[in-house]
Design a protein around this motif. Structure first.
Motif, PDB file in Angstrom:
ATOM      1  N   LEU A  91       0.918  -1.349   0.015  1.00 38.07           N
ATOM      2  CA  LEU A  91      -0.008   0.037  -0.085  1.00 38.07           C
ATOM      3  C   LEU A  91       0.912   1.245  -0.065  1.00 38.07           C
ATOM      4  CD1 LEU A  91      -2.933   1.315   0.338  1.00 38.07           C
ATOM      5  CD2 LEU A  91      -2.717   0.988   2.743  1.00 38.07           C
ATOM      6  N   ASP A  92       1.929   1.175   0.828  1.00 36.74           N
ATOM      7  CA  ASP A  92       2.831   2.367   0.857  1.00 36.74           C
ATOM      8  C   ASP A  92       3.426   2.620  -0.324  1.00 36.74           C
ATOM      9  OD1 ASP A  92       5.633   3.208   2.015  1.00 36.74           O
ATOM     10  OD2 ASP A  92       3.975   4.204   3.077  1.00 36.74           O
ATOM     11  N   ALA A  93       4.080   1.569  -1.077  1.00 36.97           N
ATOM     12  CA  ALA A  93       4.767   1.373  -2.379  1.00 36.97           C
ATOM     13  C   ALA A  93       3.774   2.148  -3.458  1.00 36.97           C
ATOM     14  CB  ALA A  93       5.213   0.266  -2.796  1.00 36.97           C
ATOM     15  N   ARG A  94       2.533   1.733  -3.508  1.00 39.24           N
ATOM     16  CA  ARG A  94       1.326   2.201  -4.390  1.00 39.24           C
ATOM     17  C   ARG A  94       1.418   3.666  -4.299  1.00 39.24           C
ATOM     18  NH1 ARG A  94      -0.848  -2.254  -7.091  1.00 39.24           N
ATOM     19  NH2 ARG A  94      -1.425  -0.658  -8.717  1.00 39.24           N
ATOM     20  N   PHE A  95       1.330   4.203  -2.867  1.00 34.70           N
ATOM     21  CA  PHE A  95       1.035   5.520  -2.822  1.00 34.70           C
ATOM     22  C   PHE A  95       2.420   6.429  -3.214  1.00 34.70           C
ATOM     23  CE2 PHE A  95      -2.614   4.878  -0.414  1.00 34.70           C
ATOM     24  CZ  PHE A  95      -3.536   6.072  -0.713  1.00 34.70           C
ATOM     25  N   ALA A  96       3.417   5.793  -2.945  1.00 34.90           N
ATOM     26  CA  ALA A  96       4.828   6.470  -3.421  1.00 34.90           C
ATOM     27  C   ALA A  96       5.079   6.633  -4.749  1.00 34.90           C
ATOM     28  CB  ALA A  96       5.997   5.822  -2.716  1.00 34.90           C
ATOM     29  N   GLU A  97       4.462   5.618  -5.439  1.00 38.32           N
ATOM     30  CA  GLU A  97       4.576   5.609  -7.072  1.00 38.32           C
ATOM     31  C   GLU A  97       3.649   6.739  -7.688  1.00 38.32           C
ATOM     32  OE1 GLU A  97       3.557   1.705  -8.092  1.00 38.32           O
ATOM     33  OE2 GLU A  97       5.236   0.830  -7.179  1.00 38.32           O
ATOM     34  N   GLY A  98       2.321   6.799  -7.101  1.00 37.31           N
ATOM     35  CA  GLY A  98       1.481   7.726  -7.461  1.00 37.31           C
ATOM     36  C   GLY A  98       0.590   6.953  -8.289  1.00 37.31           C
ATOM     37  N   GLY A  99      -0.562   7.744  -8.702  1.00 36.43           N
ATOM     38  CA  GLY A  99      -1.542   7.105  -9.485  1.00 36.43           C
ATOM     39  C   GLY A  99      -2.133   5.878  -8.883  1.00 36.43           C
ATOM     40  N   ILE A 100      -2.389   5.578  -7.678  1.00 34.21           N
ATOM     41  CA  ILE A 100      -3.042   4.625  -7.009  1.00 34.21           C
ATOM     42  C   ILE A 100      -4.586   4.640  -7.376  1.00 34.21           C
ATOM     43  CG2 ILE A 100      -3.072   5.568  -4.568  1.00 34.21           C
ATOM     44  CD1 ILE A 100      -2.706   2.543  -3.586  1.00 34.21           C
ATOM     45  N   SER A 101      -5.456   3.729  -7.408  1.00 36.92           N
ATOM     46  CA  SER A 101      -6.825   3.908  -7.758  1.00 36.92           C
ATOM     47  C   SER A 101      -7.490   3.744  -6.362  1.00 36.92           C
ATOM     48  CB  SER A 101      -7.203   2.992  -8.727  1.00 36.92           C
ATOM     49  OG  SER A 101      -7.064   1.639  -8.341  1.00 36.92           O
ATOM     50  N   SER A 102      -8.705   4.088  -6.496  1.00 43.13           N
ATOM     51  CA  SER A 102      -9.791   3.620  -5.188  1.00 43.13           C
ATOM     52  C   SER A 102      -9.998   2.209  -5.144  1.00 43.13           C
ATOM     53  CB  SER A 102     -10.960   4.492  -5.327  1.00 43.13           C
ATOM     54  OG  SER A 102     -11.563   4.102  -4.302  1.00 43.13           O
ATOM     55  N   ASP A 103      -9.878   1.447  -6.333  1.00 38.24           N
ATOM     56  CA  ASP A 103      -9.972   0.079  -6.138  1.00 38.24           C
ATOM     57  C   ASP A 103      -9.027  -0.518  -5.564  1.00 38.24           C
ATOM     58  OD1 ASP A 103     -12.637   0.295  -7.185  1.00 38.24           O
ATOM     59  OD2 ASP A 103     -12.045  -0.326  -9.432  1.00 38.24           O
ATOM     60  N   THR A 104      -7.633  -0.188  -5.961  1.00 41.50           N
ATOM     61  CA  THR A 104      -6.532  -0.745  -5.208  1.00 41.50           C
ATOM     62  C   THR A 104      -6.473  -0.391  -3.846  1.00 41.50           C
ATOM     63  OG1 THR A 104      -5.292  -0.772  -7.426  1.00 41.50           O
ATOM     64  CG2 THR A 104      -3.975  -0.692  -5.269  1.00 41.50           C
ATOM     65  N   ILE A 105      -6.814   0.626  -3.429  1.00 42.36           N
ATOM     66  CA  ILE A 105      -6.954   1.060  -2.022  1.00 42.36           C
ATOM     67  C   ILE A 105      -7.836   0.112  -1.297  1.00 42.36           C
ATOM     68  CG2 ILE A 105      -7.565   2.828  -0.334  1.00 42.36           C
ATOM     69  CD1 ILE A 105      -6.428   5.043  -2.464  1.00 42.36           C
ATOM     70  N   GLU A 106      -8.963  -0.005  -1.964  1.00 41.70           N
ATOM     71  CA  GLU A 106     -10.019  -1.039  -1.346  1.00 41.70           C
ATOM     72  C   GLU A 106      -9.467  -2.410  -0.987  1.00 41.70           C
ATOM     73  OE1 GLU A 106     -14.640  -2.114  -1.616  1.00 41.70           O
ATOM     74  OE2 GLU A 106     -13.786  -1.292  -3.311  1.00 41.70           O
ATOM     75  N   THR A 107      -9.011  -2.812  -2.155  1.00 34.85           N
ATOM     76  CA  THR A 107      -8.624  -4.201  -2.065  1.00 34.85           C
ATOM     77  C   THR A 107      -7.467  -4.278  -0.947  1.00 34.85           C
ATOM     78  OG1 THR A 107      -8.965  -4.563  -4.383  1.00 34.85           O
ATOM     79  CG2 THR A 107      -7.370  -6.068  -3.402  1.00 34.85           C
ATOM     80  N   LEU A 108      -6.562  -3.687  -1.070  1.00 34.14           N
ATOM     81  CA  LEU A 108      -5.348  -3.565  -0.040  1.00 34.14           C
ATOM     82  C   LEU A 108      -5.929  -3.467   1.534  1.00 34.14           C
ATOM     83  CD1 LEU A 108      -2.369  -1.992  -1.997  1.00 34.14           C
ATOM     84  CD2 LEU A 108      -2.518  -4.280  -1.233  1.00 34.14           C
ATOM     85  N   THR A 109      -6.713  -2.382   1.591  1.00 33.87           N
ATOM     86  CA  THR A 109      -7.065  -2.016   3.052  1.00 33.87           C
ATOM     87  C   THR A 109      -7.983  -3.098   3.659  1.00 33.87           C
ATOM     88  OG1 THR A 109      -8.832  -0.568   2.214  1.00 33.87           O
ATOM     89  CG2 THR A 109      -6.766   0.594   2.689  1.00 33.87           C
ATOM     90  N   VAL A 110      -8.743  -3.715   2.631  1.00 33.52           N
ATOM     91  CA  VAL A 110      -9.969  -4.540   3.070  1.00 33.52           C
ATOM     92  C   VAL A 110      -9.069  -6.062   3.601  1.00 33.52           C
ATOM     93  CG1 VAL A 110     -11.622  -6.247   2.405  1.00 33.52           C
ATOM     94  CG2 VAL A 110     -11.866  -3.863   2.026  1.00 33.52           C
ATOM     95  N   GLU A 111      -8.044  -6.254   2.651  1.00 34.29           N
ATOM     96  CA  GLU A 111      -7.541  -7.469   2.947  1.00 34.29           C
ATOM     97  C   GLU A 111      -6.379  -7.289   4.209  1.00 34.29           C
ATOM     98  OE1 GLU A 111      -3.870 -10.574   0.973  1.00 34.29           O
ATOM     99  OE2 GLU A 111      -4.634  -8.817  -0.222  1.00 34.29           O
ATOM    100  N   ILE A 112      -5.790  -5.929   4.438  1.00 41.81           N
ATOM    101  CA  ILE A 112      -5.322  -5.590   5.823  1.00 41.81           C
ATOM    102  C   ILE A 112      -5.973  -5.919   7.002  1.00 41.81           C
ATOM    103  CG2 ILE A 112      -4.315  -3.894   7.062  1.00 41.81           C
ATOM    104  CD1 ILE A 112      -2.913  -3.063   4.204  1.00 41.81           C
ATOM    105  N   GLY A 113      -7.340  -5.290   7.035  1.00 41.57           N
ATOM    106  CA  GLY A 113      -8.139  -5.324   7.861  1.00 41.57           C
ATOM    107  C   GLY A 113      -8.658  -6.823   7.916  1.00 41.57           C
ATOM    108  N   GLU A 114      -8.891  -7.664   7.262  1.00 41.69           N
ATOM    109  CA  GLU A 114      -9.178  -9.054   7.294  1.00 41.69           C
ATOM    110  C   GLU A 114      -8.009  -9.822   8.137  1.00 41.69           C
ATOM    111  OE1 GLU A 114      -9.851 -13.194   4.942  1.00 41.69           O
ATOM    112  OE2 GLU A 114     -10.620 -11.202   3.973  1.00 41.69           O
ATOM    113  N   LEU A 115      -6.654  -9.496   7.721  1.00 43.50           N
ATOM    114  CA  LEU A 115      -5.562 -10.035   8.350  1.00 43.50           C
ATOM    115  C   LEU A 115      -5.557  -9.615   9.684  1.00 43.50           C
ATOM    116  CD1 LEU A 115      -3.117  -9.728   5.112  1.00 43.50           C
ATOM    117  CD2 LEU A 115      -3.913 -12.104   6.172  1.00 43.50           C
ATOM    118  N   ARG A 116      -5.639  -8.500  10.029  1.00 44.64           N
ATOM    119  CA  ARG A 116      -5.522  -7.844  11.408  1.00 44.64           C
ATOM    120  C   ARG A 116      -6.655  -8.551  12.228  1.00 44.64           C
ATOM    121  NH1 ARG A 116      -2.512  -4.008  13.229  1.00 44.64           N
ATOM    122  NH2 ARG A 116      -1.180  -2.905  11.661  1.00 44.64           N
ATOM    123  N   GLY A 117      -7.913  -8.877  11.532  1.00 43.37           N
ATOM    124  CA  GLY A 117      -9.089  -9.299  12.507  1.00 43.37           C
ATOM    125  C   GLY A 117      -8.599 -10.900  12.722  1.00 43.37           C
TER     126      GLY A 117
END
Length: 189
Positions: free
Chosen positions: A112-138
């Protein structure tokens, strides 16, 4: 002459105040140096080492002992040889599973960090990664909490009372709101 010194002293103090106020207004100042922006070095290490990080506090503080803490106070609990072996096995299994989940969380946060650093990250990518992070944390939290249940089943009521005493929880978990004394509903020793 004194007036100039007093004025420059006042200006210096005012400037220092403004600078500290702006730093205080931005609690993120300095975090840009982190390797993974969303995780401190300590959080990353804790995740990779499989540490509990307070995830199991609802269990711990309601009288359900954790394997690591049982090992820390094993002498006071008079664990049998079998209980000691089983507690060590539970702890090692839990830690191994927690390390794996922690590694995956760190990988996803890094991505997630790398995608923001590269620039041009999409909302779909953010959703995919953050939902996965949330599930893993749960799943990680569930893991830590569930091992408190497994540990609880291994100890007698007397040992659990000794555990609470050894951990400094004098009386807090003696009586449950459900009216049961430390034995859990439907749970017999």
């Amino acid at each position: 002459m004194h007036r100039v010194i007093a004025f420059s002293g006042l200006m210096g103090a005012s400037l220092a105040l403004v600078m500290s106020a702006s730093a205080a207004a931005n609690p993120y100042s300095g975090l840009q140096e982190r390797e993974i922006k969303a995780l401190s070095a300590q959080e990353t290490e804790d995740l990779l080492e499989g540490r509990g990080m307070g995830m199991a506090l609802p269990a711990e503080l309601h009288g359900y002992p954790g394997p690591l803490h049982v090992l820390e106070v094993a002498e006071e609990l008079n664990l049998t040889a079998e209980q000691h072996r089983e507690t060590e096995r539970l702890f090692e299994t839990m830690r191994e599973q927690a390390r794996e989940l922690g590694r995956r969380i760190v990988e996803r946060e890094s991505e997630l960090d790398a995608r923001f650093a590269e620039g041009g990250i999409s909302s779909d990518t953010i959703e995919t990664l953050t939902v996965e992070i949330g599930e893993l944390r749960g799943r990680l939290r569930h893991l830590h909490l569930s091992y408190h249940l497994k540990m609880d089943a291994l100890l007698s009521d007397e040992q659990k009372a000794r555990y609470r005493q050894a951990r400094g929880y004098h009386g807090e978990a003696e009586d449950r709101p459900d009216g049961h004394h430390h034995g859990h509903p439907g749970h017999h020793h």
